[in-house]
Design a protein around this motif. Structure first.
Motif, PDB file in Angstrom:
ATOM      1  N   ALA A 261      31.562  76.337  34.475  1.00 15.23           N
ATOM      2  CA  ALA A 261      30.119  76.476  34.239  1.00 15.23           C
ATOM      3  C   ALA A 261      29.439  77.097  35.459  1.00 15.23           C
ATOM      4  O   ALA A 261      29.958  77.025  36.573  1.00 15.23           O
ATOM      5  CB  ALA A 261      29.514  75.102  33.951  1.00 15.23           C
ATOM      6  N   GLN A 262      28.286  77.706  35.238  1.00 17.51           N
ATOM      7  CA  GLN A 262      27.543  78.294  36.360  1.00 17.51           C
ATOM      8  C   GLN A 262      27.219  77.235  37.408  1.00 17.51           C
ATOM      9  O   GLN A 262      27.346  77.490  38.615  1.00 17.51           O
ATOM     10  CB  GLN A 262      26.251  78.953  35.849  1.00 17.51           C
ATOM     11  N   ALA A 263      26.852  76.028  36.953  1.00 26.18           N
ATOM     12  CA  ALA A 263      26.490  74.961  37.886  1.00 26.18           C
ATOM     13  C   ALA A 263      27.663  74.606  38.799  1.00 26.18           C
ATOM     14  O   ALA A 263      27.471  74.299  39.982  1.00 26.18           O
ATOM     15  CB  ALA A 263      26.023  73.721  37.111  1.00 26.18           C
ATOM     16  N   ALA A 264      28.875  74.643  38.241  1.00 28.68           N
ATOM     17  CA  ALA A 264      30.059  74.311  39.051  1.00 28.68           C
ATOM     18  C   ALA A 264      30.327  75.387  40.093  1.00 28.68           C
ATOM     19  O   ALA A 264      30.809  75.095  41.191  1.00 28.68           O
ATOM     20  CB  ALA A 264      31.281  74.124  38.152  1.00 28.68           C
ATOM     21  N   LYS A 265      30.011  76.630  39.768  1.00 33.47           N
ATOM     22  CA  LYS A 265      30.171  77.708  40.758  1.00 33.47           C
ATOM     23  C   LYS A 265      29.250  77.461  41.947  1.00 33.47           C
ATOM     24  O   LYS A 265      29.628  77.698  43.096  1.00 33.47           O
ATOM     25  CB  LYS A 265      29.883  79.073  40.120  1.00 33.47           C
ATOM     26  N   ALA A 266      28.051  76.976  41.639  1.00 34.13           N
ATOM     27  CA  ALA A 266      27.105  76.682  42.716  1.00 34.13           C
ATOM     28  C   ALA A 266      27.519  75.419  43.471  1.00 34.13           C
ATOM     29  O   ALA A 266      27.605  75.419  44.698  1.00 34.13           O
ATOM     30  CB  ALA A 266      25.699  76.531  42.136  1.00 34.13           C
ATOM     31  N   SER A 267      27.829  74.339  42.746  1.00 29.99           N
ATOM     32  CA  SER A 267      28.038  73.059  43.423  1.00 29.99           C
ATOM     33  C   SER A 267      29.402  72.952  44.093  1.00 29.99           C
ATOM     34  O   SER A 267      29.516  72.446  45.205  1.00 29.99           O
ATOM     35  CB  SER A 267      27.839  71.897  42.445  1.00 29.99           C
ATOM     36  N   LEU A 269      31.482  75.510  44.925  1.00 30.00           N
ATOM     37  CA  LEU A 269      31.791  76.614  45.852  1.00 30.00           C
ATOM     38  C   LEU A 269      30.626  76.972  46.769  1.00 30.00           C
ATOM     39  O   LEU A 269      30.753  77.866  47.612  1.00 30.00           O
ATOM     40  CB  LEU A 269      32.202  77.860  45.047  1.00 30.00           C
ATOM     41  N   ASP A 270      29.489  76.292  46.587  1.00 31.11           N
ATOM     42  CA  ASP A 270      28.292  76.615  47.387  1.00 31.11           C
ATOM     43  C   ASP A 270      27.927  78.096  47.299  1.00 31.11           C
ATOM     44  O   ASP A 270      27.623  78.722  48.330  1.00 31.11           O
ATOM     45  CB  ASP A 270      28.506  76.229  48.860  1.00 31.11           C
ATOM     46  N   ILE A 271      27.981  78.659  46.117  1.00 35.57           N
ATOM     47  CA  ILE A 271      27.478  80.031  45.944  1.00 35.57           C
ATOM     48  C   ILE A 271      25.962  79.937  45.738  1.00 35.57           C
ATOM     49  O   ILE A 271      25.500  79.152  44.915  1.00 35.57           O
ATOM     50  CB  ILE A 271      28.138  80.720  44.730  1.00 35.57           C
ATOM     51  N   PRO A 272      25.190  80.694  46.509  1.00 34.79           N
ATOM     52  CA  PRO A 272      23.722  80.596  46.379  1.00 34.79           C
ATOM     53  C   PRO A 272      23.275  80.858  44.941  1.00 34.79           C
ATOM     54  O   PRO A 272      23.734  81.813  44.311  1.00 34.79           O
ATOM     55  CB  PRO A 272      23.208  81.689  47.323  1.00 34.79           C
ATOM     56  N   SER A 273      22.403  80.012  44.449  1.00 36.94           N
ATOM     57  CA  SER A 273      21.941  80.138  43.069  1.00 36.94           C
ATOM     58  C   SER A 273      21.313  81.497  42.806  1.00 36.94           C
ATOM     59  O   SER A 273      21.422  82.044  41.703  1.00 36.94           O
ATOM     60  CB  SER A 273      20.934  79.030  42.741  1.00 36.94           C
ATOM     61  N   GLN A 274      20.650  82.070  43.821  1.00 40.64           N
ATOM     62  CA  GLN A 274      19.996  83.360  43.565  1.00 40.64           C
ATOM     63  C   GLN A 274      21.013  84.481  43.302  1.00 40.64           C
ATOM     64  O   GLN A 274      20.732  85.409  42.549  1.00 40.64           O
ATOM     65  CB  GLN A 274      19.017  83.756  44.686  1.00 40.64           C
ATOM     66  N   VAL A 275      22.206  84.366  43.887  1.00 36.01           N
ATOM     67  CA  VAL A 275      23.259  85.352  43.593  1.00 36.01           C
ATOM     68  C   VAL A 275      23.616  85.283  42.104  1.00 36.01           C
ATOM     69  O   VAL A 275      23.705  86.305  41.415  1.00 36.01           O
ATOM     70  CB  VAL A 275      24.535  85.080  44.435  1.00 36.01           C
ATOM     71  N   LEU A 276      23.806  84.045  41.629  1.00 33.10           N
ATOM     72  CA  LEU A 276      24.201  83.854  40.226  1.00 33.10           C
ATOM     73  C   LEU A 276      23.060  84.237  39.282  1.00 33.10           C
ATOM     74  O   LEU A 276      23.284  84.874  38.246  1.00 33.10           O
ATOM     75  CB  LEU A 276      24.621  82.395  40.005  1.00 33.10           C
ATOM     76  N   ASP A 277      21.844  83.864  39.653  1.00 35.18           N
ATOM     77  CA  ASP A 277      20.703  84.164  38.788  1.00 35.18           C
ATOM     78  C   ASP A 277      20.441  85.668  38.728  1.00 35.18           C
ATOM     79  O   ASP A 277      20.154  86.224  37.673  1.00 35.18           O
ATOM     80  CB  ASP A 277      19.442  83.449  39.299  1.00 35.18           C
ATOM     81  N   TRP A 289      31.924  86.506  45.670  1.00 33.47           N
ATOM     82  CA  TRP A 289      31.535  85.213  46.271  1.00 33.47           C
ATOM     83  C   TRP A 289      32.550  84.123  45.939  1.00 33.47           C
ATOM     84  O   TRP A 289      32.920  83.325  46.791  1.00 33.47           O
ATOM     85  CB  TRP A 289      30.145  84.794  45.782  1.00 33.47           C
ATOM     86  N   MET A 290      32.982  84.088  44.684  1.00 27.92           N
ATOM     87  CA  MET A 290      33.946  83.049  44.274  1.00 27.92           C
ATOM     88  C   MET A 290      35.239  83.151  45.093  1.00 27.92           C
ATOM     89  O   MET A 290      35.767  82.145  45.581  1.00 27.92           O
ATOM     90  CB  MET A 290      34.270  83.167  42.775  1.00 27.92           C
ATOM     91  N   LYS A 297      36.810  77.443  51.595  1.00 28.20           N
ATOM     92  CA  LYS A 297      36.802  75.999  51.371  1.00 28.20           C
ATOM     93  C   LYS A 297      38.209  75.412  51.296  1.00 28.20           C
ATOM     94  O   LYS A 297      38.423  74.240  51.609  1.00 28.20           O
ATOM     95  CB  LYS A 297      36.021  75.661  50.100  1.00 28.20           C
ATOM     96  N   ALA A 298      39.178  76.200  50.814  1.00 25.74           N
ATOM     97  CA  ALA A 298      40.546  75.690  50.743  1.00 25.74           C
ATOM     98  C   ALA A 298      41.332  75.991  52.020  1.00 25.74           C
ATOM     99  O   ALA A 298      42.489  75.598  52.129  1.00 25.74           O
ATOM    100  CB  ALA A 298      41.259  76.288  49.529  1.00 25.74           C
ATOM    101  N   GLY A 299      40.706  76.691  52.951  1.00 24.73           N
ATOM    102  CA  GLY A 299      41.400  77.023  54.196  1.00 24.73           C
ATOM    103  C   GLY A 299      42.612  77.909  53.975  1.00 24.73           C
ATOM    104  O   GLY A 299      43.632  77.773  54.641  1.00 24.73           O
TER     105      GLY A 299
END
Lengths: 370, 370
Positions: A261-267, A269-277, A289-290, A297-299
């Motif tokens: 879901a879009q929300a999971a991409k934001a939460s 992966l910390d992708i800024p919501s404005q990028v997705l919007d 970004w993903m 995040k996974a190093g």
């Protein structure tokens, strides 16, 4: 079945039957061949011990009909089933055709044929001491185009013979050569392969029946000492499942993300919501970004991402089959490529996984060659 | 092939051939049947248009041999291939056996048989206007035990007939009844099913050829308005891939985690390092923490977790096949169950996915019934 076996035995020196060795009432292969040959079925002690051990280990109830799986033709040779319980059988028949009985499930059939049955059959290849196959694996070329490029080989070559086999997302080419020695056969295969690699080498990724694009990528990552991760939207975990289907993948993979879901991409992966919007989730920016955030995040050293429309419905006004695959490779800026895979959902998802693996392989090869 | 076709046509009223309709030199089914019948092959305009459109859309090069896929037997009927490019054919032959030519790949064969060919064959079932199959699907019972419990039905029932079919992790039972009306046939199937459900209903999960445990779970989750997530170690993404293989799964799944290495369990899920150090990753505690933390971090109602030893090597002195599956279900305290799946890696991983889906299904059914 008896009538089919009679016809086959009249026509041939060897009859190979696959399947019908199991425990259910419609498993009748052994019984019918025994009837045709006029021999009894006898119990193979090794197979019986394996069946009993399985039910003991799992605590499941063993039923009487499971014992049927340990039976083979009296006077024949029981063939061990490495990956299952039904024993196979090779029966040499002085009065007529020989019989080879193999299990049906591919996971049992293949190892029994390769490891147990094939050596028993080797003496049947007349005039040759050696018979060897070499399998070449290709991605990104259809069977028909491969066949056209190799038309001369496929139509006219007698030694080696050549045959293509198409799966949904790859094509394999099997070369089979015979000769008096390993050296002679290897030379025949090598000569044929030179032509093949000249024609279609750009699509080649590896050798062997028991190989896959995922295995080749995991091996290359191990050799390079690199770790990979992924953020998967439309593939829902299939890319990471492909990597971890390879034994020993823990050396190159610690973990990753399924961000459906879009929300999971934001939460996650910390992708800024404005990028997705602004760009939508089916976009180059989102894919980049993903890949980058998953890597961070996974190093890991390499981050892959998959975002798009698996279907059957469209998304963000983009048709099913529209896919962006992102790649963050070591210190390089993340890139993303757009694809259109115009088929049903399962194919789109699987094609994404293959394409992602292929992109990683190309990036690794480019590094090796630079 | 010509000789096989001759024999088959002499013996039967209808000969069904599957495969060999493709573009490569070893695809010879149509050509050989045409030779046997003494008819030409003609081009189906609809199929040809589809082939051309595919190559236009994908930008791939169309080769001459692709045109072969649009050919069918002159005087016969071309059968549209919904999921592929090779056209099928039904040929009614006043002088002998009829022919039905179907593609080989299951993804093309099945829809063509079900939707196009079956209606053309219906008139062949003598003395019955209606012939209907009902498929029942089971998990957690082997084919041999199912067959023993239903021995009377499988051996003696004539209408409906019954046949079992085993895959690696599930068994299906196909009942096929014939009669004069839908009502009569439905009654026959219903009566047979009552006995079956009494015997093995505890393993039953759904109906139909095009169904799966994942589909049933996604439907139940949709109906209950619940969201699911997972933290996967040894399954490496396969559980989430199973969920997202179902169209419309976005209603019940936002995203989740693949935490393959111990470090990823700590960093992605914030599981305290002392839990992992003290109990190990192949432990009840780890499974419970993974399920609970995944649920919390993904904002889901249900969290699943998979941790254990896929093999071939052992881990933390536990043998390959040792698995803990955790379940955090709504407000309930997380639970975890231990399993031992003594088979090879791919089987262990797939069995985990099925077992996880089954645990979710049981939890959902318990909620429905409470």
């Amino acid at each position: 079945m008896l009538s089919v076996i009679e016809i086959a035995a009249q026509r041939n020196d060897l009859v190979i039957l696959s399947g019908g060795l199991g425990p259910t009432p419609d498993d009748l292969t052994k019984q019918t061949v025994a009837k045709y040959l006029g021999v009894d079925l006898v119990e193979d002690a090794t197979a019986m011990a394996k069946i009993e051990a399985y039910f003991q280990t799992t605590g499941k109830k063993m039923t009487a009909n499971n014992r049927l799986q340990a039976l083979y033709l009296d006077g024949g040779q029981a063939l061990a089933n490495e990956t299952g319980m039904a024993v196979g059988c090779y029966y040499e028949n002085a009065q007529g055709a020989d019989f080879l009985l193999l299990p049906g499930p591919p996971s049992e059939l293949k190892p029994m044929m390769a490891k147990v049955a094939k050596p028993l059959l080797a003496h049947r290849v007349k005039g040759a001491q050696v018979l060897t196959s070499r399998v070449l694996r290709f991605f990104g070329i259809g069977e028909s185009l491969l066949a056209e490029k190799l038309a001369d080989l496929l139509k006219n070559s007698q030694n080696p013979t050549a045959a293509t086999y198409a799966k949904d997302n790859e094509v394999t080419l099997r070369l089979t050569a015979s000769g008096q020695s390993d050296q002679e056969v290897t030379k025949l295969l090598d000569q044929a392969e030179i032509d093949i690699q000249t024609q279609v080498g750009q699509y080649f990724y590896g050798y062997g029946d028991d190989n896959s694009l995922a295995q080749v990528v995991v091996q290359k990552l191990k050799a390079a000492g690199l770790k990979i991760t992924a953020a998967e939207s439309l593939t829902g975990g299939q890319f990471q499942a492909a990597i971890t289907s390879v034994p020993g993948s823990s050396e190159v993979f610690d973990g990753g993300f399924v961000t459906y879901a879009q929300a999971a991409k934001a939460s996650l992966l910390d992708i800024p919501s404005q990028v997705l919007d602004q760009h939508g989730v089916v976009s180059q920016q989102c894919a980049q970004w993903m890949a980058q955030q998953a890597k961070k995040k996974a190093g890991a050293d390499i981050g892959l991402s998959f975002t798009g429309v698996a279907g059957p419905d469209s998304l963000e006004e983009q048709p099913a089959g529209t896919v962006w695959i992102g790649l963050a490779f070591k210190g390089q800026a993340p890139v993303a490529k757009k694809y259109h895979f115009p088929k049903q959902r399962a194919f789109v998802q699987e094609r994404c996984v293959y394409t992602g693996l292929w992109l990683v392989l190309q990036a690794l090869l480019a590094t090796e060659n630079s």
